[in-house]
Design a protein around this motif. Structure first.
Motif, mmCIF file in Angstrom:
data_model
loop_
_atom_site.group_PDB
_atom_site.id
_atom_site.type_symbol
_atom_site.label_atom_id
_atom_site.label_comp_id
_atom_site.label_asym_id
_atom_site.label_seq_id
_atom_site.Cartn_x
_atom_site.Cartn_y
_atom_site.Cartn_z
ATOM 1 N N ARG A 86 -20.057 8.175 -18.440
ATOM 2 C CA ARG A 86 -21.305 8.025 -19.158
ATOM 3 C C ARG A 86 -21.158 9.102 -20.197
ATOM 4 O O ARG A 86 -19.989 9.940 -20.292
ATOM 5 N N TYR A 87 -21.691 8.356 -20.950
ATOM 6 C CA TYR A 87 -21.708 9.419 -22.177
ATOM 7 C C TYR A 87 -22.855 9.031 -22.330
ATOM 8 O O TYR A 87 -23.934 8.761 -23.100
ATOM 9 N N ILE A 88 -23.221 10.841 -22.852
ATOM 10 C CA ILE A 88 -24.843 11.191 -23.354
ATOM 11 C C ILE A 88 -24.769 12.550 -24.283
ATOM 12 O O ILE A 88 -23.646 12.674 -24.816
ATOM 13 N N ASN A 89 -25.728 12.762 -24.608
ATOM 14 C CA ASN A 89 -25.885 13.850 -25.509
ATOM 15 C C ASN A 89 -26.931 14.628 -25.557
ATOM 16 O O ASN A 89 -28.356 14.508 -24.387
ATOM 17 N N ILE A 138 -17.974 16.447 -27.013
ATOM 18 C CA ILE A 138 -17.029 15.191 -28.607
ATOM 19 C C ILE A 138 -18.248 16.089 -30.048
ATOM 20 O O ILE A 138 -19.481 15.708 -29.916
ATOM 21 N N VAL A 139 -17.305 15.931 -30.786
ATOM 22 C CA VAL A 139 -17.940 16.580 -31.840
ATOM 23 C C VAL A 139 -17.208 15.727 -33.445
ATOM 24 O O VAL A 139 -16.231 15.895 -33.446
ATOM 25 N N ASP A 140 -17.824 15.079 -34.012
ATOM 26 C CA ASP A 140 -17.437 13.973 -35.412
ATOM 27 C C ASP A 140 -16.146 13.838 -34.984
ATOM 28 O O ASP A 140 -14.822 13.513 -35.283
ATOM 29 N N ASN A 141 -16.193 12.787 -33.295
ATOM 30 C CA ASN A 141 -15.706 12.096 -32.543
ATOM 31 C C ASN A 141 -14.293 12.542 -32.295
ATOM 32 O O ASN A 141 -12.901 11.877 -32.144
ATOM 33 N N GLU A 142 -14.557 13.941 -32.550
ATOM 34 C CA GLU A 142 -12.615 15.409 -32.296
ATOM 35 C C GLU A 142 -13.474 15.206 -30.641
ATOM 36 O O GLU A 142 -14.829 16.060 -30.641
ATOM 37 N N GLU A 143 -12.268 15.722 -29.710
ATOM 38 C CA GLU A 143 -13.115 16.936 -28.453
ATOM 39 C C GLU A 143 -12.834 18.245 -29.178
ATOM 40 O O GLU A 143 -11.790 18.485 -30.494
ATOM 41 N N LEU A 159 -25.483 7.267 -24.295
ATOM 42 C CA LEU A 159 -25.062 6.913 -25.570
ATOM 43 C C LEU A 159 -23.956 5.322 -25.234
ATOM 44 O O LEU A 159 -23.785 6.058 -23.890
ATOM 45 N N SER A 160 -23.363 4.997 -26.519
ATOM 46 C CA SER A 160 -22.433 3.903 -25.619
ATOM 47 C C SER A 160 -21.111 4.612 -25.032
ATOM 48 O O SER A 160 -20.608 4.603 -26.019
ATOM 49 N N LEU A 161 -20.891 3.856 -24.187
ATOM 50 C CA LEU A 161 -19.600 3.340 -23.375
ATOM 51 C C LEU A 161 -18.217 3.064 -24.635
ATOM 52 O O LEU A 161 -17.275 4.629 -24.711
ATOM 53 N N GLU A 162 -18.209 2.427 -25.714
ATOM 54 C CA GLU A 162 -17.668 1.568 -26.261
ATOM 55 C C GLU A 162 -17.201 2.935 -27.434
ATOM 56 O O GLU A 162 -15.953 2.684 -28.063
ATOM 57 N N ASP A 163 -17.983 3.985 -27.502
ATOM 58 C CA ASP A 163 -17.237 5.049 -28.679
ATOM 59 C C ASP A 163 -16.339 5.375 -28.144
ATOM 60 O O ASP A 163 -16.028 7.013 -28.512
ATOM 61 N N ILE A 164 -16.124 6.351 -26.627
ATOM 62 C CA ILE A 164 -14.942 7.038 -26.011
ATOM 63 C C ILE A 164 -13.826 6.483 -26.015
ATOM 64 O O ILE A 164 -13.932 5.148 -25.320
ATOM 65 N N LYS A 165 -12.910 6.547 -27.128
ATOM 66 C CA LYS A 165 -11.547 6.205 -26.558
ATOM 67 C C LYS A 165 -10.239 6.370 -25.624
ATOM 68 O O LYS A 165 -9.958 6.005 -24.519
ATOM 69 N N SER A 166 -10.969 7.814 -25.294
ATOM 70 C CA SER A 166 -9.586 8.651 -24.667
ATOM 71 C C SER A 166 -10.229 9.958 -24.364
ATOM 72 O O SER A 166 -10.917 10.169 -25.203
ATOM 73 N N CYS A 167 -10.054 11.003 -24.183
ATOM 74 C CA CYS A 167 -9.782 11.885 -23.399
ATOM 75 C C CYS A 167 -8.563 13.048 -22.722
ATOM 76 O O CYS A 167 -7.877 12.171 -22.482
ATOM 77 N N ASN A 168 -8.983 14.036 -23.293
ATOM 78 C CA ASN A 168 -7.555 15.017 -23.109
ATOM 79 C C ASN A 168 -8.433 16.071 -22.352
ATOM 80 O O ASN A 168 -8.833 17.270 -22.582
ATOM 81 N N LEU A 169 -7.460 16.852 -20.864
ATOM 82 C CA LEU A 169 -7.568 17.238 -20.440
ATOM 83 C C LEU A 169 -8.316 18.975 -20.977
ATOM 84 O O LEU A 169 -8.533 19.315 -19.749
ATOM 85 N N LYS A 170 -7.761 19.022 -21.348
ATOM 86 C CA LYS A 170 -6.900 20.845 -21.800
ATOM 87 C C LYS A 170 -7.873 20.693 -22.250
ATOM 88 O O LYS A 170 -8.846 21.889 -22.534
ATOM 89 N N TYR A 171 -9.658 19.810 -22.691
ATOM 90 C CA TYR A 171 -10.676 19.983 -23.452
ATOM 91 C C TYR A 171 -11.646 20.160 -22.343
ATOM 92 O O TYR A 171 -12.806 20.937 -22.576
ATOM 93 N N SER A 172 -11.442 19.657 -21.151
ATOM 94 C CA SER A 172 -12.203 19.611 -19.609
ATOM 95 C C SER A 172 -12.672 20.163 -18.764
ATOM 96 O O SER A 172 -12.365 21.492 -19.064
ATOM 97 N N LYS A 173 -14.030 20.579 -18.236
ATOM 98 C CA LYS A 173 -14.267 21.139 -16.992
ATOM 99 C C LYS A 173 -14.444 20.620 -15.916
ATOM 100 O O LYS A 173 -14.966 18.950 -15.510
ATOM 101 N N ALA A 174 -14.436 20.676 -15.112
ATOM 102 C CA ALA A 174 -14.542 19.863 -14.386
ATOM 103 C C ALA A 174 -15.625 19.759 -13.536
ATOM 104 O O ALA A 174 -16.024 21.346 -12.542
ATOM 105 N N PHE A 175 -15.926 19.244 -11.987
ATOM 106 C CA PHE A 175 -16.942 19.367 -11.006
ATOM 107 C C PHE A 175 -17.130 18.201 -10.345
ATOM 108 O O PHE A 175 -16.376 17.188 -10.587
ATOM 109 N N LYS A 176 -17.542 18.882 -9.011
ATOM 110 C CA LYS A 176 -17.667 17.108 -7.937
ATOM 111 C C LYS A 176 -19.548 16.802 -7.812
ATOM 112 O O LYS A 176 -19.847 17.203 -7.769
ATOM 113 N N LEU A 177 -19.117 15.748 -7.250
ATOM 114 C CA LEU A 177 -20.325 15.082 -6.863
ATOM 115 C C LEU A 177 -19.986 13.758 -5.919
ATOM 116 O O LEU A 177 -18.751 13.762 -5.522
#
Length: 215
Positions: free
Chosen positions: A20-23, A50-55, A88-106
């Motif tokens: 998902r990509y959300i605001n 994501i802020v201004d297309n940057e993580e 938001l549209s998933l098309e706007d996300i091309k890649s992500c970096n794990l160093k900026y990530s928070k993790a959770f489980k479902l």
């Protein structure tokens, strides 16, 4: 995988899947998975800001609020009643970096239920509905156009009388005709846009088939 995403992990590039990509609270967040599932039926998800297309780094206070709202976000997606965030549209996300990530489980079944899928069949259906509406509009336009042509031919010799009820009705009919023609143009533009989207999705599916065949 249509929603594939490249995930940077140190020097490695991993294959992930967009969920998902959300605001939320005026910030954009990308949610994705690396298909990590445990024996208890949970799947690990990652979320990046994501802020201004940057993580950017998710602060502790932001993360606390996000975690407390995840159940609400999941519930709204499952009920198709989104109010606490924007989808938001998933098309706007091309890649992500794990160093900026928070993790959770479902739970795995919950993850499957909130995945945002690109649905080719829905576009087919929307195009068909628009074409039906367009045909109805054209039929109405042709009938009204024909009627006005006949009436115009019958009143050529009539003196102009702005207060004449008949003349006012004629003007209203002409306005209605122009309105229908404009609506017709908008429908045609919508169909063109949807057909372009459909063509794009078909190309993606063909690329995926080629990758599967080559693997």
């Amino acid at each position: 995988m249509m929603n594939e995403i490249s995930v940077i992990s140190g020097e490695q590039s991993l294959n992930g899947e967009k969920i998902r990509y959300i605001n939320f609270n005026n910030n954009n967040y990308s949610i994705y998975t690396l298909n990590e599932k445990d024996d208890e039926g949970y799947e690990k998800l990652y979320i990046n800001k994501i802020v201004d297309n940057e993580e950017d780094t998710i602060t502790d206070s932001e993360w606390d609020e996000l975690k407390s709202n995840i159940p609400t976000i999941v519930k709204e997606i499952k009920n198709n009643s989104i109010t606490s965030f924007k989808d938001l549209s998933l098309e706007d996300i091309k890649s992500c970096n794990l160093k900026y990530s928070k993790a959770f489980k479902l739970k795995v079944n919950i993850v499957d239920s909130i995945k945002k899928e690109e649905k080719e069949l829905d576009i087919h259906s929307e195009i068909n509905n628009l074409i039906k509406e367009l045909n109805q509009q054209e039929k109405s336009i042709n009938q009204l156009d024909s009627f006005l042509d006949k009436v115009d031919g019958n009143i050529i010799e009539r003196p102009a009388n702005p207060n004449n009820k008949y003349e006012k009705e004629m003007e209203q009919l002409k306005e209605d005709l122009e309105k229908q023609k404009n609506e017709n143009k908008i429908l045609q533009e919508k169909i063109t846009i949807l057909q372009l989207q459909l063509s794009k999705y078909k190309k993606k599916i063909e690329q995926i088939k080629i990758m599967i065949d080559q693997s």
